[in-house]
Structure formats: structure tokens, C-alpha cells
Enzyme design. Structure first.
Site, PDB file in Angstrom:
ATOM      1  N   HIS A  13       0.865  -1.195   0.000  1.00 46.91           N
ATOM      2  CA  HIS A  13       0.000   0.000   0.000  1.00 46.91           C
ATOM      3  C   HIS A  13       0.895   1.236   0.000  1.00 46.91           C
ATOM      4  O   HIS A  13       1.471   1.595   1.033  1.00 46.91           O
ATOM      5  CB  HIS A  13      -0.903   0.014   1.243  1.00 46.91           C
ATOM      6  N   HIS A  15       1.492   5.386  -1.872  1.00 48.39           N
ATOM      7  CA  HIS A  15       1.095   6.491  -2.765  1.00 48.39           C
ATOM      8  C   HIS A  15       2.355   7.072  -3.392  1.00 48.39           C
ATOM      9  O   HIS A  15       3.184   7.655  -2.691  1.00 48.39           O
ATOM     10  CB  HIS A  15       0.365   7.581  -1.979  1.00 48.39           C
ATOM     11  N   LEU A  16       2.480   6.921  -4.708  1.00 47.20           N
ATOM     12  CA  LEU A  16       3.639   7.486  -5.406  1.00 47.20           C
ATOM     13  C   LEU A  16       3.327   8.867  -5.973  1.00 47.20           C
ATOM     14  O   LEU A  16       4.239   9.582  -6.395  1.00 47.20           O
ATOM     15  CB  LEU A  16       4.086   6.553  -6.537  1.00 47.20           C
ATOM     16  N   ARG A  17       2.024   9.223  -5.993  1.00 48.79           N
ATOM     17  CA  ARG A  17       1.586  10.486  -6.638  1.00 48.79           C
ATOM     18  C   ARG A  17       1.959  10.465  -8.117  1.00 48.79           C
ATOM     19  O   ARG A  17       2.126   9.409  -8.713  1.00 48.79           O
ATOM     20  CB  ARG A  17       2.168  11.718  -5.906  1.00 48.79           C
ATOM     21  N   ASN A  41      -5.338   7.001  -6.125  1.00 45.68           N
ATOM     22  CA  ASN A  41      -6.090   8.231  -5.825  1.00 45.68           C
ATOM     23  C   ASN A  41      -5.380   9.472  -6.348  1.00 45.68           C
ATOM     24  O   ASN A  41      -5.049  10.395  -5.612  1.00 45.68           O
ATOM     25  CB  ASN A  41      -6.391   8.336  -4.318  1.00 45.68           C
ATOM     26  N   LYS A  98      -9.588  -0.650  -5.634  1.00 45.08           N
ATOM     27  CA  LYS A  98      -9.620   0.041  -4.340  1.00 45.08           C
ATOM     28  C   LYS A  98     -10.936   0.757  -4.142  1.00 45.08           C
ATOM     29  O   LYS A  98     -11.382   1.516  -5.006  1.00 45.08           O
ATOM     30  CB  LYS A  98      -8.467   1.057  -4.302  1.00 45.08           C
ATOM     31  N   HIS A 135     -10.426   1.314   1.969  1.00 44.44           N
ATOM     32  CA  HIS A 135     -10.222   2.336   2.992  1.00 44.44           C
ATOM     33  C   HIS A 135     -11.440   2.207   3.902  1.00 44.44           C
ATOM     34  O   HIS A 135     -12.525   2.664   3.559  1.00 44.44           O
ATOM     35  CB  HIS A 135     -10.115   3.745   2.400  1.00 44.44           C
ATOM     36  N   HIS A 173      -4.451  -0.349   5.989  1.00 48.23           N
ATOM     37  CA  HIS A 173      -3.967   0.515   7.083  1.00 48.23           C
ATOM     38  C   HIS A 173      -4.868   0.476   8.319  1.00 48.23           C
ATOM     39  O   HIS A 173      -5.425   1.466   8.728  1.00 48.23           O
ATOM     40  CB  HIS A 173      -3.736   1.954   6.614  1.00 48.23           C
ATOM     41  N   LEU A 218      -4.892   9.402   7.837  1.00 48.48           N
ATOM     42  CA  LEU A 218      -6.172   8.722   7.950  1.00 48.48           C
ATOM     43  C   LEU A 218      -5.996   7.239   7.636  1.00 48.48           C
ATOM     44  O   LEU A 218      -5.232   6.918   6.716  1.00 48.48           O
ATOM     45  CB  LEU A 218      -7.204   9.364   7.005  1.00 48.48           C
ATOM     46  N   ASP A 246       1.491   2.721   3.468  1.00 47.46           N
ATOM     47  CA  ASP A 246       0.644   3.897   3.272  1.00 47.46           C
ATOM     48  C   ASP A 246       1.496   5.165   3.296  1.00 47.46           C
ATOM     49  O   ASP A 246       1.058   6.200   3.784  1.00 47.46           O
ATOM     50  CB  ASP A 246      -0.483   3.977   4.308  1.00 47.46           C
ATOM     51  N   HIS A 250       2.729  14.633   1.217  1.00 48.98           N
ATOM     52  CA  HIS A 250       2.144  15.933   0.872  1.00 48.98           C
ATOM     53  C   HIS A 250       3.263  16.939   1.077  1.00 48.98           C
ATOM     54  O   HIS A 250       4.151  16.721   1.907  1.00 48.98           O
ATOM     55  CB  HIS A 250       0.969  16.272   1.791  1.00 48.98           C
ATOM     56  N   ALA A 262      -3.958  14.986   5.172  1.00 50.08           N
ATOM     57  CA  ALA A 262      -3.731  13.725   5.880  1.00 50.08           C
ATOM     58  C   ALA A 262      -2.732  12.875   5.109  1.00 50.08           C
ATOM     59  O   ALA A 262      -2.892  12.673   3.909  1.00 50.08           O
ATOM     60  CB  ALA A 262      -5.045  12.971   6.021  1.00 50.08           C
TER      61      ALA A 262
END
Ligand SMILES: NC(=O)N[C@@H](CC(=O)O)C(=O)O
Ligand SMILES: [Zn+2]
Ligand SMILES: [Zn+2]
Length: 342
Positions: A13, A15-17, A41, A98, A135, A173, A218, A246, A250, A262
Site C-alpha cells: 500500500h 502512494h507514489l503520486r 487516488n 480500491k 479504505h 492501514h 487517515l 501507506d 504531501h 492527511a
């Protein structure tokens, strides 16, 4: 000197953006992880096989390693179709779908507004044996933010598991003893990922002595009794729990803000942070199962055949790290981490 050699781990899990920052996130996550489940996302989200392929290509364009393989994920919306699931299955690069309840977290505005809307899609996923990643938080205004995971389990997940007994489900998560108990009591088709930060921290770390936005993620950090239940689950040797960082970067400015985003960045030191927890519990012998075996076994993918070596040698985490044209504040910024990967 203490060293620990384990089979190459995966991150189930992350996030690479996208865009300018990809080269930084892919470098950090690809340092030693063999595979990673890439969260969809983005804005706009990854909503079909074609968009997954394009995102995959953008990641591979900056992937400088031989070993790192991105595993793509479909973002479910009210409009996802059974055909989208079939297309994704056929693509050979999409490994899961997801479910973000609309409004639950970062970039979830296009998420699902009512689980019933995607029942035909869940039917198709069950038939195609494609895992559902959740989620797991309700979004009802009247449900306290600290209770949203438990409410999701009671109201949504319990019926879904009954209605789709052969659907493989990962509760992502997890943050509560309620989630640990639910997963332990469910069938072998239900598993969970646990982050390093939910193992290392509880809400006191975020709120005592001043509000610390870099601990805000979150589902939100819970009280220490829940943290302890997560630590016990991760280090228990149970095959139902596996590593999912996770890591969710940011920019510094978007975190240190009157309305901060978050997400916690841990990709700079993921396995190193988990090693601290397992060592504290005298469970370093359980780290390999959690990090390198349970995930691929659940996803029905082969375990890696090569390995990595961790050395107990502390190092200083910088105040910020490069994040495209901006900076991100990593977890443990200006502090030390006890392990490193050689
Ligand atoms: N975990 C977080 O706090 N944030 C994630 C979204 C998510 O995983 O819920 C993000 O994309 O920033
Ligand atoms: Zn989430
Ligand atoms: Zn996430």
C-alpha cells in the site's frame, strides 16, 4: 554489529503520486522493495485499464532499478462496470481494485457513495478473483472520527464479507483492536495491511505538547491500547497481516497548514521503521513473514528469491527531502532511525 537478512520485501500500500514528484517517490520506494501496490487516488483517479497502463508507464519511465515492479490498482467509482474489472484483469498489470468511500480521505471525492452501487462490480471481482482493497472508514457526520473504522466494519464490511464469501479483501492501514479482531475471526479471504507509523505512534504523539501535523493521517492515530493490538497482530506470526506503508507524501506547506492534509511520508525508511518495532517486541524473527511472505501469498504472487540485509546502525533523518520542485517532511525528521539497509 547486528544484521538481519530477509527475503526481499514488498509494500502492499503506497502512494507514489504523479508528475514531477514521481522520480523522488519511486526512488525511495524502489530502493529495496520488490513490488508495491500503487494507490490510484490521483486527480483524476485511475478509473480504467487504459489509465492504469498510462500511470504504469509514467512510473516505469523514472524507475531506475531492475527489481522494482509497480502493481497497479483500479479506483472504484459509482460508475465502474464489470467490463472495467475484466479489462483490468486482462491488462496483466492491474492486481486489485480500491474502494474509497466518497469523502473518506485524500482524493476520495470520486469514490463510492453507497456500497450497493458497486455490488455488480464486486460480483465481477469475485468471479475474476481480483482482490478488493478497502479504505475502511464511514463518512457519516454523526460518527466520531475515532470510531469510523469500527463503524465501517460493523455496518459495511460485515455484510460484504457475508455477501461475497469468495472475494479476497484487504482492510488497508488498520488502526484499531476492532479491526485486528475482525480480521482474525474472518475467513482466510480477509487480510489487513499495517503501517509502520500506526505501529510506532498513537494519538499522544500527534497531540501532546502541541499539534504535530506530520503525524496526521487517515485513519487517524488511535489510543495506545489500539496501537498495542496492532503491534501484537503484526508481530504474532499470523499470515493475515502484512506490510503496507501507506507512505502518503504531501508538501511541507500542505501539511503545516491551517487545514493540513492527511498522510505521513515513510518511504525513506520503511523497513527500517518496521524493524524498530519488531526488535522492541523481540520479534525480529517475525519480520520476514510480515514483510516478504504474507503479502505475496495472499495476492497469489511468488515470493522473491533474493534478499536484503538490514544493519543496526543509526542515522540522522534530514529535516526535509526533495519532492519534485517542493519538499516533504519525512517521519522522524531531525531525529534518528536505528536501522539501515545495506
Ligand atoms: N492515509 C492518508 O492519510 N492519506 C492518503 C490516503 C489514504 O490512504 O487514505 C493520501 O493519499 O494522502
Ligand atoms: Zn486510505
Ligand atoms: Zn493510503
Amino acid at each position: 554489529m547486528t544484521t538481519l537478512t530477509i527475503t526481499r520485501p514488498d509494500d502492499w500500500h503506497v502512494h507514489l503520486r504523479d508528475g514531477e514528484v514521481l522520480k523522488d517517490t519511486v526512488r525511495d520506494t524502489g530502493r529495496y522493495f520488490g513490488r508495491a501496490i500503487i494507490m490510484p487516488n490521483l486527480v483524476p483517479p485511475v478509473m480504467n485499464a487504459e489509465q492504469a497502463q498510462e500511470y504504469f508507464d509514467r512510473i516505469q519511465a523514472v524507475n531506475e532499478t531492475e527489481h522494482f515492479q509497480p502493481l497497479m490498482v483500479l479506483y472504484l467509482t459509482d460508475n465502474t462496470t464489470a467490463q472495467d474489472i475484466k479489462d483490468c484483469k486482462e491488462s496483466g498489470i492491474v492486481y486489485a481494485a480500491k474502494l474509497y468511500p466518497a469523502g473518506a480521505t485524500t482524493n476520495s471525492a470520486s469514490g463510492v457513495t453507497d456500497i450497493k452501487n458497486i455490488y455488480p462490480v464486486l460480483e465481477a471481482m469475485q468471479a475474476e478473483d481480483m482482490p478488493l482493497l478497502l479504505h475502511g472508514e464511514v463518512t457519516d457526520n454523526d460518527i466520531d472520527i475515532f470510531d469510523r473504522e469500527k463503524a465501517y466494519i460493523d455496518r459495511i464490511l460485515t455484510p460484504v464479507v457475508k455477501d461475497f464469501p469468495n472475494l479476497r479483501i484487504v482492510l488497508e492501514h488498520i488502526t484499531t483492536k476492532n479491526a485486528v479482531d475482525f480480521v482474525n475471526n474472518a475467513s482466510e479471504n480477509v487480510a489487513a495491511t499495517i503501517t509502520a507509523h500506526h505501529l510506532l505512534f498513537n494519538r499522544n504523539h500527534m497531540l501532546v505538547g502541541g499539534i504535530r501535523p506530520h503525524y496526521f493521517c487517515l485513519p487517524v492515530l488511535k489510543r495506545n491500547t489500539h496501537q498495542q493490538a496492532l503491534v501484537e497482530a503484526a508481530t504474532s506470526g499470523s499470515t493475515k497481516f502484512f506490510l503496507g506503508t501507506d507512505s502518503a507524501p504531501h508538501t511541507k506547506a500542505n501539511k503545516e497548514n491551517a487545514c493540513g492534509c492527511a498522510g505521513a511520508y515513510t518511504a525513506h525508511a520503511a523497513i527500517e521503521l518496521y524493524a524498530e518495532v519488531f526488535e522492541q517486541e523481540n520479534a525480529l524473527d517475525k519480520l520476514e513473514g510480515f514483510a516478504s511472505f504474507n503479502g505475496p501469498d495472499f495476492y497469489k504472487l511468488p515470493r522473491h528469491t533474493d534478499s536484503i540485509t538490514l544493519v543496526k546502525e543509526s542515522w540522522d533523518v534530514p529535516a526535509t527531502m526533495p519532492f519534485g520542485n517542493d519538499v516533504v517532511v519525512p517521519i522522524r525528521a531531525n531525529e534518528q532511525i536505528l536501522w539501515q539497509v545495506k
